[in-house]
Design an enzyme around this catalytic site. Structure first.
Site, PDB file in Angstrom:
ATOM      1  N   HIS A  58      29.310  82.354  81.642  1.00 35.05           N
ATOM      2  CA  HIS A  58      30.120  81.657  80.641  1.00 35.05           C
ATOM      3  C   HIS A  58      30.666  82.595  79.570  1.00 35.05           C
ATOM      4  O   HIS A  58      31.653  82.260  78.915  1.00 35.05           O
ATOM      5  CB  HIS A  58      29.290  80.549  79.978  1.00 35.05           C
ATOM      6  N   GLY A  59      30.040  83.707  79.366  1.00 37.94           N
ATOM      7  CA  GLY A  59      30.558  84.613  78.353  1.00 37.94           C
ATOM      8  C   GLY A  59      29.575  85.704  77.988  1.00 37.94           C
ATOM      9  O   GLY A  59      28.375  85.612  78.262  1.00 37.94           O
TER      10      GLY A  59
END
Length: 464
Positions: free
Chosen positions: A322-323
């Site tokens: 996701h990051g």
């Protein structure tokens, strides 16, 4: 160019008009050109990367298929996987890891070094990279033959309805639709138009309005724990409506052109255990992680301890997907821990009432969303401190307003999810009488007009 913008409306009308006037071969070329125009509006430099990625994976697929030994097939597979993960790692994680290394060096007293670069994160890179990885792996597993047409494969990678935030379509599902003639039936057209309308409602009415509530509290202006709880509930529905809204709009746009994309959400907040939650939330990602990471790691083979380890590793990497943030890693680890803890407790928890199991998991998921939403661990600690040290149930004017907004904007999503869950249908509205459906469509339209944001707000998952 956001789906919820006037610019996209103009873009799609022009693309759709030209698309319908062409045969299948030219339709694919028109869609590929439109997809590159769509992607280029974010940053034209991103086009060079997606073109390079498409060509490299197209060639890798053919090399795997044509290799005359297992050793060569495996070598080409690893070349492709390393290439894809290398690009993703550089653009998305380089600065994160070099910062972590610099902090570690500083902690040992080896100086304060900075190795970071100014890197622009290409939108959608996490999504199309996972698509290309699954393509070459499926060829290696003999589940798929490489496509002969570079245009068709490039369209699979860059197909604009699901390029920015998914769902992560497998080549085994989307490529056959690209390579064959598509038929747009009346049923598919009307259902697709509804999905786009409902997705637009979820985004502009539910998600964007709840975002204002959440940002107000999470920005540090929370004066009590009750407000933090309300904002955390609000974020749970904001991220659901935002991402489910995008998925529905993507399905609707694709359906209007004769494509059928997979379902990405299915009443996730009515799940009773973590495993069920991940079979209902971001289905395209969770199934990808299951098939291409969890099972190759060993899955549930090898006993409880091995299964727990595989689950934990999968969820940590899922969080990192996701990051580049420690908070995403913590969020992934938290869900990994939930899956592990629930493993030996399943038989005991099943004895409890269903509604209790659902409420318990929902609140655990909401706690996880606090990790996901917080910008750093200090902010997370501050929010938790507010809940446990400054919680008051006597509502003042500000708290009452937050609660009213939460109830107003979440009523339709909650009821709709319940109908999905109870009827076991992604679109229960299609089973309603015609008059009832018409009333619901008109309600959605007027709520978009009255309560929807005029300015196109970005989708949360377009940042990943």
């Amino acid at each position: 160019m956001q789906f919820n913008s006037f610019l996209f409306f103009v873009f799609f009308v022009i693309t759709y008009t030209v698309y319908l006037s062409c045969g299948q071969k030219w339709q694919n070329r028109i869609l590929l050109l439109a997809s590159y125009i769509f992607y280029g509006t974010w940053d034209y430099r991103f086009l060079f990367l997606i073109l390079f990625s498409s060509l490299a994976n197209y060639l890798a697929g053919h090399k795997i298929k044509s290799s005359d030994s297992e050793k060569k097939r495996t070598a080409w597979l690893w070349v492709s996987v390393v290439f894809n993960l290398g690009i993703l790692g550089f653009f998305k994680y380089y600065n994160f890891f070099v910062d972590a290394l610099a902090d570690l060096m500083h902690w040992f007293g080896w100086g304060n070094h900075t190795f970071t670069l100014h890197i622009v994160l290409p939108v959608g890179i996490s999504f199309y990279t996972f698509k290309t990885i699954s393509y070459v792996i499926d060829i290696y597993r003999n589940k798929l033959s490489p496509t002969e047409s570079l245009v068709d494969f490039s369209l699979y990678v860059a197909f604009f309805p699901q390029l920015i935030a998914g769902p992560i379509e497998r080549a085994t599902s989307l490529l056959p639709q690209i390579c064959s003639k598509r038929t747009l039936t009346t049923t598919l057209f009307t259902s697709s138009a509804y999905l786009f309308l409902f997705g637009l409602f979820e985004k502009t009415v539910v998600a964007d309005n709840l975002a204002v509530l959440v940002d107000t509290v999470y920005s540090g202006r929370a004066k009590d724990g009750f407000s933090v709880v309300i904002a955390s509930y609000a974020f749970a529905f904001q991220i659901f409506a935002d991402f489910d809204g995008y998925s529905n709009m993507a399905k609707g746009l694709a359906g209007l052109m004769g494509f059928r994309l997979i379902d990405n959400f299915n009443a996730p907040y009515f799940s009773e255990n973590p495993s069920e939650f991940w079979s209902r939330w971001h289905i395209s990602l969770s199934s990808w992680l299951r098939d291409y990471l969890y099972i190759p790691l060993g899955g549930n083979r090898g006993g409880l301890a091995r299964t727990a380890g595989n689950l934990f590793i999968t969820m940590i990497l899922g969080g990192l997907w996701h990051g580049a943030s420690w908070m995403f890693i913590l969020w992934g680890a938290f869900h990994g821990l939930l899956l592990v803890v629930y493993l030996p407790l399943q038989k005991k928890l099943i004895k409890l009432p269903l509604v209790f199991r659902q409420l318990l998991l929902f609140h655990l998921v909401c706690f996880g969303w606090m990790l996901f939403r917080a910008e750093n661990f200090e902010q997370f600690n501050s929010l938790i401190w507010q809940i446990f040290s400054n919680f008051h149930l006597i509502l003042d004017t500000d708290q009452a307003l937050l609660l009213k907004k939460l109830l107003f904007y979440t009523t339709i999503p909650v009821v709709y999810q319940y109908l999905q869950y109870r009827n076991n249908k992604i679109c229960p509205v299609f089973a309603w009488p015609v008059a009832m459906r018409a009333i619901f469509y008109v309600l959605l339209f007027y709520m978009i007009v009255i309560f929807g944001f005029n300015d196109a707000q970005s989708f949360i998952y377009s940042k990943f």
